[in-house]
Design a protein around this motif. Structure first.
Motif, PDB file in Angstrom:
ATOM      1  N   PRO A  81      32.679  35.576  41.654  1.00  0.00           N
ATOM      2  CA  PRO A  81      32.588  35.029  43.013  1.00  0.00           C
ATOM      3  C   PRO A  81      31.144  34.814  43.465  1.00  0.00           C
ATOM      4  O   PRO A  81      30.873  33.915  44.263  1.00  0.00           O
ATOM      5  N   GLU A  82      30.205  35.605  42.926  1.00  0.00           N
ATOM      6  CA  GLU A  82      28.795  35.420  43.299  1.00  0.00           C
ATOM      7  C   GLU A  82      28.285  34.063  42.835  1.00  0.00           C
ATOM      8  O   GLU A  82      27.496  33.418  43.525  1.00  0.00           O
ATOM      9  N   ALA A  83      28.729  33.624  41.654  1.00  0.00           N
ATOM     10  CA  ALA A  83      28.316  32.313  41.145  1.00  0.00           C
ATOM     11  C   ALA A  83      28.915  31.201  41.995  1.00  0.00           C
ATOM     12  O   ALA A  83      28.239  30.213  42.306  1.00  0.00           O
ATOM     13  N   LEU A  84      30.165  31.374  42.395  1.00  0.00           N
ATOM     14  CA  LEU A  84      30.809  30.381  43.257  1.00  0.00           C
ATOM     15  C   LEU A  84      30.079  30.276  44.588  1.00  0.00           C
ATOM     16  O   LEU A  84      29.859  29.182  45.101  1.00  0.00           O
ATOM     17  N   ALA A  85      29.662  31.403  45.136  1.00  0.00           N
ATOM     18  CA  ALA A  85      28.930  31.387  46.406  1.00  0.00           C
ATOM     19  C   ALA A  85      27.556  30.743  46.245  1.00  0.00           C
ATOM     20  O   ALA A  85      27.072  30.060  47.138  1.00  0.00           O
ATOM     21  N   HIS A  86      26.925  30.943  45.081  1.00  0.00           N
ATOM     22  CA  HIS A  86      25.576  30.425  44.829  1.00  0.00           C
ATOM     23  C   HIS A  86      25.571  28.912  44.594  1.00  0.00           C
ATOM     24  O   HIS A  86      24.691  28.216  45.095  1.00  0.00           O
ATOM     25  N   ALA A  87      26.547  28.421  43.816  1.00  0.00           N
ATOM     26  CA  ALA A  87      26.585  26.990  43.469  1.00  0.00           C
ATOM     27  C   ALA A  87      28.041  26.520  43.460  1.00  0.00           C
ATOM     28  O   ALA A  87      28.615  26.269  42.402  1.00  0.00           O
ATOM     29  N   PRO A  88      28.658  26.372  44.631  1.00  0.00           N
ATOM     30  CA  PRO A  88      30.098  26.084  44.677  1.00  0.00           C
ATOM     31  C   PRO A  88      30.503  24.760  44.039  1.00  0.00           C
ATOM     32  O   PRO A  88      31.525  24.696  43.350  1.00  0.00           O
ATOM     33  N   VAL A  89      29.748  23.710  44.237  1.00  0.00           N
ATOM     34  CA  VAL A  89      30.113  22.409  43.676  1.00  0.00           C
ATOM     35  C   VAL A  89      30.060  22.462  42.144  1.00  0.00           C
ATOM     36  O   VAL A  89      30.991  22.030  41.458  1.00  0.00           O
ATOM     37  N   LEU A  90      28.983  22.997  41.597  1.00  0.00           N
ATOM     38  CA  LEU A  90      28.824  23.107  40.149  1.00  0.00           C
ATOM     39  C   LEU A  90      29.906  23.997  39.542  1.00  0.00           C
ATOM     40  O   LEU A  90      30.560  23.609  38.567  1.00  0.00           O
ATOM     41  N   VAL A  91      30.113  25.176  40.104  1.00  0.00           N
ATOM     42  CA  VAL A  91      31.079  26.122  39.544  1.00  0.00           C
ATOM     43  C   VAL A  91      32.488  25.544  39.613  1.00  0.00           C
ATOM     44  O   VAL A  91      33.243  25.626  38.633  1.00  0.00           O
ATOM     45  N   ASN A  92      32.862  24.931  40.723  1.00  0.00           N
ATOM     46  CA  ASN A  92      34.199  24.344  40.812  1.00  0.00           C
ATOM     47  C   ASN A  92      34.380  23.203  39.812  1.00  0.00           C
ATOM     48  O   ASN A  92      35.439  23.076  39.196  1.00  0.00           O
ATOM     49  N   ARG A  93      33.350  22.386  39.623  1.00  0.00           N
ATOM     50  CA  ARG A  93      33.438  21.302  38.630  1.00  0.00           C
ATOM     51  C   ARG A  93      33.613  21.874  37.238  1.00  0.00           C
ATOM     52  O   ARG A  93      34.468  21.418  36.461  1.00  0.00           O
ATOM     53  N   LEU A  94      32.818  22.879  36.897  1.00  0.00           N
ATOM     54  CA  LEU A  94      32.914  23.474  35.570  1.00  0.00           C
ATOM     55  C   LEU A  94      34.248  24.189  35.363  1.00  0.00           C
ATOM     56  O   LEU A  94      34.795  24.183  34.253  1.00  0.00           O
ATOM     57  N   ARG A  95      34.783  24.784  36.406  1.00  0.00           N
ATOM     58  CA  ARG A  95      36.114  25.410  36.304  1.00  0.00           C
ATOM     59  C   ARG A  95      37.186  24.361  36.025  1.00  0.00           C
ATOM     60  O   ARG A  95      38.093  24.592  35.227  1.00  0.00           O
ATOM     61  N   ARG A  96      37.079  23.197  36.679  1.00  0.00           N
ATOM     62  CA  ARG A  96      38.054  22.121  36.432  1.00  0.00           C
ATOM     63  C   ARG A  96      37.963  21.615  35.000  1.00  0.00           C
ATOM     64  O   ARG A  96      38.982  21.389  34.339  1.00  0.00           O
ATOM     65  N   VAL A  97      36.740  21.442  34.497  1.00  0.00           N
ATOM     66  CA  VAL A  97      36.545  20.991  33.117  1.00  0.00           C
ATOM     67  C   VAL A  97      37.131  22.015  32.147  1.00  0.00           C
ATOM     68  O   VAL A  97      37.834  21.660  31.197  1.00  0.00           O
ATOM     69  N   ARG A  98      36.854  23.289  32.389  1.00  0.00           N
ATOM     70  CA  ARG A  98      37.369  24.346  31.523  1.00  0.00           C
ATOM     71  C   ARG A  98      38.895  24.354  31.529  1.00  0.00           C
ATOM     72  O   ARG A  98      39.531  24.454  30.481  1.00  0.00           O
ATOM     73  N   ALA A  99      39.501  24.224  32.702  1.00  0.00           N
ATOM     74  CA  ALA A  99      40.958  24.218  32.802  1.00  0.00           C
ATOM     75  C   ALA A  99      41.553  23.015  32.072  1.00  0.00           C
ATOM     76  O   ALA A  99      42.577  23.132  31.391  1.00  0.00           O
ATOM     77  N   ALA A 100      40.911  21.856  32.190  1.00  0.00           N
ATOM     78  CA  ALA A 100      41.401  20.655  31.503  1.00  0.00           C
ATOM     79  C   ALA A 100      41.321  20.826  29.992  1.00  0.00           C
ATOM     80  O   ALA A 100      42.234  20.421  29.260  1.00  0.00           O
ATOM     81  N   ARG A 101      40.248  21.436  29.511  1.00  0.00           N
ATOM     82  CA  ARG A 101      40.115  21.656  28.069  1.00  0.00           C
ATOM     83  C   ARG A 101      41.155  22.649  27.569  1.00  0.00           C
ATOM     84  O   ARG A 101      41.708  22.474  26.481  1.00  0.00           O
ATOM     85  N   ARG A 102      41.403  23.689  28.337  1.00  0.00           N
ATOM     86  CA  ARG A 102      42.434  24.654  27.946  1.00  0.00           C
ATOM     87  C   ARG A 102      43.802  23.987  27.892  1.00  0.00           C
ATOM     88  O   ARG A 102      44.588  24.214  26.984  1.00  0.00           O
ATOM     89  N   ALA A 103      44.101  23.172  28.889  1.00  0.00           N
ATOM     90  CA  ALA A 103      45.389  22.479  28.920  1.00  0.00           C
ATOM     91  C   ALA A 103      45.517  21.523  27.739  1.00  0.00           C
ATOM     92  O   ALA A 103      46.581  21.408  27.132  1.00  0.00           O
ATOM     93  N   ALA A 104      44.432  20.847  27.400  1.00  0.00           N
ATOM     94  CA  ALA A 104      44.455  19.908  26.276  1.00  0.00           C
ATOM     95  C   ALA A 104      44.684  20.632  24.952  1.00  0.00           C
ATOM     96  O   ALA A 104      45.347  20.101  24.056  1.00  0.00           O
ATOM     97  N   ARG A 105      44.140  21.840  24.820  1.00  0.00           N
ATOM     98  CA  ARG A 105      44.362  22.613  23.588  1.00  0.00           C
ATOM     99  C   ARG A 105      45.817  23.030  23.456  1.00  0.00           C
ATOM    100  O   ARG A 105      46.328  23.172  22.357  1.00  0.00           O
ATOM    101  N   GLN A 106      46.485  23.208  24.577  1.00  0.00           N
ATOM    102  CA  GLN A 106      47.883  23.621  24.555  1.00  0.00           C
ATOM    103  C   GLN A 106      48.821  22.451  24.314  1.00  0.00           C
ATOM    104  O   GLN A 106      49.965  22.652  23.938  1.00  0.00           O
ATOM    105  N   GLN A 107      48.352  21.222  24.545  1.00  0.00           N
ATOM    106  CA  GLN A 107      49.161  20.033  24.339  1.00  0.00           C
ATOM    107  C   GLN A 107      48.495  19.159  23.287  1.00  0.00           C
ATOM    108  O   GLN A 107      47.579  18.404  23.592  1.00  0.00           O
ATOM    109  N   PRO A 108      48.945  19.230  22.041  1.00  0.00           N
ATOM    110  CA  PRO A 108      48.320  18.435  20.983  1.00  0.00           C
ATOM    111  C   PRO A 108      48.408  16.937  21.303  1.00  0.00           C
ATOM    112  O   PRO A 108      49.346  16.467  21.931  1.00  0.00           O
TER     113      PRO A 108
END
Length: 115
Positions: A81-108
Motif C-alpha cells: 500500500p505504501e507504493a500505491l500511495a507513493h505512485a498510484p497511477v504507475l502502480v495501478n497500471r503495473l497491477r493491470r499489466v500483471r493481471a493481464a499477463r497472469r490471465a493470458a498464461r491461464q488461457q493458452p
C-alpha cells in the motif's frame, strides 16, 4: 540511523508482550513507508525508454541490481500500500499489466496486453 537503532530495528519494542508479536514471521521487520531503493525502483520504472537495453543498463548502473532482482523488487512493491500511495497511477497500471499477463498464461492462445 545509528548502530543502536539498527540493532533494535529487528527487535520488538521494550515492554511488548507475546500478544503483540503472535503470528508474525521471525526476523527483521519491514520499516513503515518506502525506503530510498523502493522509491528509486518506482521512479526508474516510471520513465520511458528509447532503446531496449537502456532500461537494463540504468538498472545496473543506477541501482546496482541485476534485471532479475529488479523485477522481483518491483513485483513485491506492487503489492504494498505504501507504493500505491507513493505512485498510484504507475502502480495501478503495473497491477493491470500483471493481471493481464497472469490471465493470458491461464488461457493458452492469448497474448498479454501491452501497458
Amino acid at each position: 540511523m545509528g548502530a543502536d537503532e539498527e540493532a533494535a530495528a529487528g527487535e520488538p519494542a521494550a515492554g511488548a508482550d507475546a500478544a503483540d508479536t503472535a503470528g508474525r514471521e521471525p526476523g527483521p521487520r519491514r520499516p513503515a513507508g518506502l525506503d530510498g531503493r523502493d522509491r528509486a525502483v518506482l521512479e526508474l520504472e516510471g520513465r520511458s525508454w528509447r532503446t531496449a537495453g537502456a532500461k537494463e543498463r540504468a538498472v545496473r548502473e543506477e541501482l546496482g541490481l541485476s534485471g532479475t532482482r529488479y523485477y522481483q523488487l518491483l513485483n513485491g512493491l506492487l503489492d504494498r500500500p505504501e507504493a500505491l500511495a507513493h505512485a498510484p497511477v504507475l502502480v495501478n497500471r503495473l497491477r493491470r499489466v500483471r493481471a493481464a499477463r497472469r490471465a493470458a498464461r491461464q488461457q493458452p492462445g492469448t497474448r498479454p496486453a501491452d501497458g
